[in-house]
Design an enzyme around this catalytic site. Structure first.
Site: not given
Ligand code: ARG
Length: 467
Positions: A297, A290, A284, A163
């Site tokens: 992804e 970043k 970024s 979980h």
């Protein structure tokens, strides 16, 4: 050669008096993508021609001319000098037309006892058979990377989750080998799928078989197929071999997506378990600080394409009356996209993983907080003959006590623990440590160092990594 856009250009010109509309040629052509099958188409034609010659349907001279002509065409395609014509629709007619233009009447005999319906099924089967082998090799490569990481980090402890809540301490190597299990099954599935791909449909002709004296078994043997397809109508109609292949790809992508998701989580400052190498991250355009896990992804995102291809194929086939329908031409782009996507993702994930560094201290700290050894404490009481449900209740109350005092189980005094159960002795502190917890998990397939070392040795052996 006849001019493009004239009906005489077609290999079926006889029945037609008007040339095909240009819009129709644009609409129906597949050669811009099925040209990928040129090698398989030529290989199939060669085997078919040899069989025709052996059975008296071609002379030795005609066969020699066909074989030589096909070799020239193959060389031209490879050199990029072959002119594909969309008026000839697909790869099959482009090659056949070029052969006839080159060698004349002998070329026009090649299509005896054959239809594009069995031809495309053959080409796709030859292509997918290779892809199964290549993707199995990519899966093995990924498992090797995981096995190397598991070997290099043997003994490193991290929290295991259910979980997405910290559950029990586990070895990082155990987690990596869990991923390997998915990819092992994926390889097994592809090998199994290959058995059904590896059936030769050629000689089924359009749908009914051929009246000419052909030898389907000979073609199958020549092309190293395991067997011939059993029913000529099924041969023309069947695409489940391709659907099964794409379903294997979809499952691989699903598995890669789960790994990618974990890598993304682990690279976040919230988890901070790993550093992905600069070579496999992007920045970024606006936020200078970043470092984004875009590769992972994209892998997660691309899983949607392949799952989509599987859905497309299932829907494509579900309403089709037997046998061949032109709808089936729509299968190729889905199959090719699935192949390209799964290959690219398997390669890049293996590359990325090989350069991930694990933050051992962070992993250990995370495993040491959140009462992850509560189950061990319950098991400790079970060994003292407390029924498990009762032990569960006792430990639950101890955890509640820790929550209230913001402390870990290892922070408790023996006297405090004994307030909850007088059966608790000072040996309890050995099992409350994360190391003790991991070491105690000696059941088959468990996370103890002993079991994980065995599992890793088995994996290395299976992958031929033992010296
Ligand atoms: N390009 C076709 C396909 O991909 C080949 C088979 C065409 N057969 C036919 N009868 N039109 O399905």
């Amino acid at each position: 050669m006849a001019a493009e856009n004239s009906s005489s250009n077609k290999l079926w010109g006889g029945r037609f008096t008007q040339k095909t509309a240009t819009s129709v040629e644009d609409f129906t052509a597949s050669v811009h993508y099925d040209r990928r099958l040129y090698r398989h188409d030529i290989e199939g034609s060669r085997a078919h021609a040899e069989m025709l010659a052996d059975n008296g349907l071609l002379s030795e001279e005609e066969l020699a001319a066909i074989v030589a002509g096909l070799a020239e065409i193959e060389a031209e395609i490879e050199a990029g000098t072959f002119t594909f014509q969309k008026s000839l629709e697909d790869i099959h007619m482009n090659i056949e037309n070029a052969l006839i233009a080159r060698i004349g009447p002998a070329g026009a005999k090649l299509h005896s006892a054959r239809s594009r319906n069995d031809q495309i099924s053959l080409d796709l089967r030859l292509y997918l058979r290779e892809q199964c082998d290549d993707i199995v090799a990519l899966l093995v490569n990924l498992r090797r990377v995981l096995a190397r990481l598991a070997r290099g980090h043997l003994g490193v402890i991290m929290p295991g989750y259910t979980h997405l809540q910290r559950a029990q301490p586990v070895l990082l190597s155990h987690h990596l080998l869990a991923w390997s299990q998915m990819f092992t099954r994926d390889g097994d599935r592809l090998r199994d799928c290959r058995v059904r791909i590896n059936q030769c449909p050629l000689g089924s002709a359009a749908l009914a078989g051929s009246g000419l004296p052909i030898d389907r078994e000979q073609v199958a043997r020549r092309l190293e197929f395991g067997e011939i397809t059993a029913n000529s109508m099924d041969s023309a109609a069947d695409r489940d071999f391709a659907i099964e292949f794409v379903s294997c790809c979809a499952l691989i992508m699903t598995h890669l997506s789960r790994c990618a998701e974990e890598l993304i989580l682990w690279a976040s400052s919230e988890f901070d378990f790993i550093e992905i190498s600069d070579r496999f991250c992007t920045g970024s355009s606006i936020m200078p600080q970043k470092k984004n896990p875009d590769i992972a992804e994209l892998v997660r995102g691309k899983s949607g394409r392949v799952i989509g291809s599987l859905m497309s194929l299932l829907v494509l086939v579900k309403g089709l009356p037997f046998t061949y329908n032109r709808d089936l031409q729509e299968d190729k782009e889905q199959v090719f996209d699935a192949v390209d996507t799964v290959r690219a993702c398997l390669s890049i994930v293996a590359e990325l993983l090989a350069e991930v560094s694990f933050k051992k201290k962070r992993l250990a700290r995370a495993a040491g907080s959140g009462w992850l050894t509560a189950t061990d404490l319950a098991d400790y009481l079970v060994l003292k003959e407390v029924p498990f449900r009762e032990a569960h209740g006792i430990v639950g109350r101890i955890v509640a006590h820790c929550v209230e005092r913001s402390c870990e189980l290892t922070d408790m005094e023996l006297a405090d623990l004994r307030n909850f159960s007088p059966l608790i002795d000072k040996d309890v502190f050995e099992i409350l440590t994360v190391e003790g917890s991991v070491d105690s998990r000696i059941s088959a397939g468990g996370t103890s160092l002993a079991r994980v070392s065995e599992a890793l040795a088995r994996e290395e052996q299976a992958l031929g990594m033992t010296s």
